[in-house]
Design a protein around this motif. Sequence first.
Motif, short mmCIF file in Angstrom:
data_model
loop_
_atom_site.label_atom_id
_atom_site.label_comp_id
_atom_site.label_asym_id
_atom_site.label_seq_id
_atom_site.Cartn_x
_atom_site.Cartn_y
_atom_site.Cartn_z
N VAL A 1 -36.67 12.99 -7.06
CA VAL A 1 -35.50 13.48 -6.33
C VAL A 1 -34.61 14.16 -7.34
O VAL A 1 -34.22 13.56 -8.35
CB VAL A 1 -34.75 12.32 -5.64
N ILE A 2 -34.26 15.44 -7.08
CA ILE A 2 -33.54 16.21 -8.09
C ILE A 2 -32.50 17.13 -7.44
O ILE A 2 -32.76 17.75 -6.42
CB ILE A 2 -34.53 17.04 -8.95
N PRO A 3 -31.28 17.20 -8.02
CA PRO A 3 -30.28 18.16 -7.55
C PRO A 3 -30.60 19.57 -8.06
O PRO A 3 -31.47 19.76 -8.91
CB PRO A 3 -28.97 17.64 -8.16
N THR A 4 -29.84 20.54 -7.56
CA THR A 4 -30.06 21.92 -7.98
C THR A 4 -29.13 22.35 -9.12
O THR A 4 -29.41 23.33 -9.80
CB THR A 4 -29.82 22.89 -6.80
N ASP A 5 -28.02 21.63 -9.32
CA ASP A 5 -26.98 22.12 -10.25
C ASP A 5 -27.19 21.58 -11.65
O ASP A 5 -26.33 20.86 -12.18
CB ASP A 5 -25.59 21.79 -9.72
N GLN A 6 -28.31 21.94 -12.27
CA GLN A 6 -28.62 21.41 -13.58
C GLN A 6 -29.17 22.49 -14.51
O GLN A 6 -29.89 23.39 -14.07
CB GLN A 6 -29.65 20.29 -13.46
N LEU A 7 -28.81 22.38 -15.76
CA LEU A 7 -29.36 23.23 -16.81
C LEU A 7 -30.37 22.42 -17.61
O LEU A 7 -30.06 21.30 -18.05
CB LEU A 7 -28.25 23.72 -17.74
N VAL A 8 -31.57 22.95 -17.77
CA VAL A 8 -32.60 22.32 -18.60
C VAL A 8 -32.86 23.24 -19.78
O VAL A 8 -33.16 24.42 -19.61
CB VAL A 8 -33.88 22.08 -17.79
N VAL A 9 -32.75 22.71 -20.98
CA VAL A 9 -32.87 23.52 -22.20
C VAL A 9 -34.33 23.71 -22.58
O VAL A 9 -34.78 24.83 -22.86
CB VAL A 9 -32.10 22.87 -23.36
N ASN A 10 -35.11 22.63 -22.58
CA ASN A 10 -36.51 22.68 -23.03
C ASN A 10 -37.41 22.39 -21.83
O ASN A 10 -37.60 21.24 -21.44
CB ASN A 10 -36.74 21.66 -24.14
N GLU A 11 -37.97 23.44 -21.25
CA GLU A 11 -38.76 23.28 -20.03
C GLU A 11 -40.05 22.50 -20.27
O GLU A 11 -40.48 21.70 -19.43
CB GLU A 11 -39.09 24.66 -19.44
#
Length: 363
Positions: A114-124
């Motif tokens: 379960v994951i929100p949309t408003d996130q920054l991920v640095v290392n995919e």
Amino acid sequence: MEQQKHNYCIILAGGRGRRLWPSSRHALPKQFVDFFGTGRTQLQSTFDRMSRIIPTENIYICTCDDFLKIVREQLPTIPTEHIIIEPVNRNTAPSVAWAGRRIHRECDDARIIVIPTDQLVVNEEAFDADMLRGLEFVGNNDLVLTMGVRPSRPEPGYGYLQIGEASATAGINRVKSFTEKPERDFAQIFMDSGEFLWNTSIFLFNVGYLRTFILSVFNQFGIHFSEMTANCSTEEEERLVIEQYPQFPNISIDKAALELWDNVYVTRCTFGWADLGTWHAIYECMSKQEGDNVVLDSEVILEDSQNNIVKLPRGHVGIINGLDGYIVAEEGDVLLICKKGDSSALIRKYVNEVGIRYGEHFI
């Protein structure tokens, strides 16, 4: 590859995003906006990220009826039955419950992110590895697993997870305590102690345990969800949802798991993360230009100005002189200029005041 068929994802895309007003508006909230000029909105970027590790046919979107048309436009390959439309706003736990019920009917040994949309991920790549490791763990254990990252600053706008006793799997511990949005002084103490992680609001379950968790939490509010978990058609399920949904508790999946449940574990992740839910948080995580300014996909001339964050519409040019520590955000017929600081409460005040004084059109 065979094992991936059991991996599912629920993307939460029903929020109003008012903390990023006016760039996030009622008609087009933050999850449907391309804030950074990448050509992909936050919803699309989250879908892209999850589709690397989850079969696209196993991705579900939770939203509300106001945004159904936008979801279909931005993610045209998602089948209608994989878009969970809340009849009324009851926060994220009820929508996850409904999506989980539908996944359970499709795959009774599913492992779910379960994951929100408003996130920054640095290392995919690290994100992929952490998520797949987490899915393997919840597939073999009946518990709630959340993803935590080491604090890089004493951020008062985040939740803090205290690391408890270790599990049998390295890097995964029981959550000892949870503190939502502490004062900055406490956030500094938490960070200095080395015992706390930021809460990313990413949760993993196996589908059977998600059902157990939801039934128990809803029971605490006197709501019996079991009828909706019975074996019924999609049409019958939707009838039950429309009938029962207004009675469901107005509660987030974060609060349900971290404040009302005790069988919760956290894994220390390495992918680098930031919450993109507020102007302050976006400022803190973005690369700074000259004068420590952050300019988001905007045409701006800055002079004698520092520590600002600026977001203007395409085709507009901003000339800014002499500002220090401000948000300058324009969208449509609204311009906001206010001190950056911890601005969420201030923006909430202005949203309410503008709605009352000038009308909901401006919200």
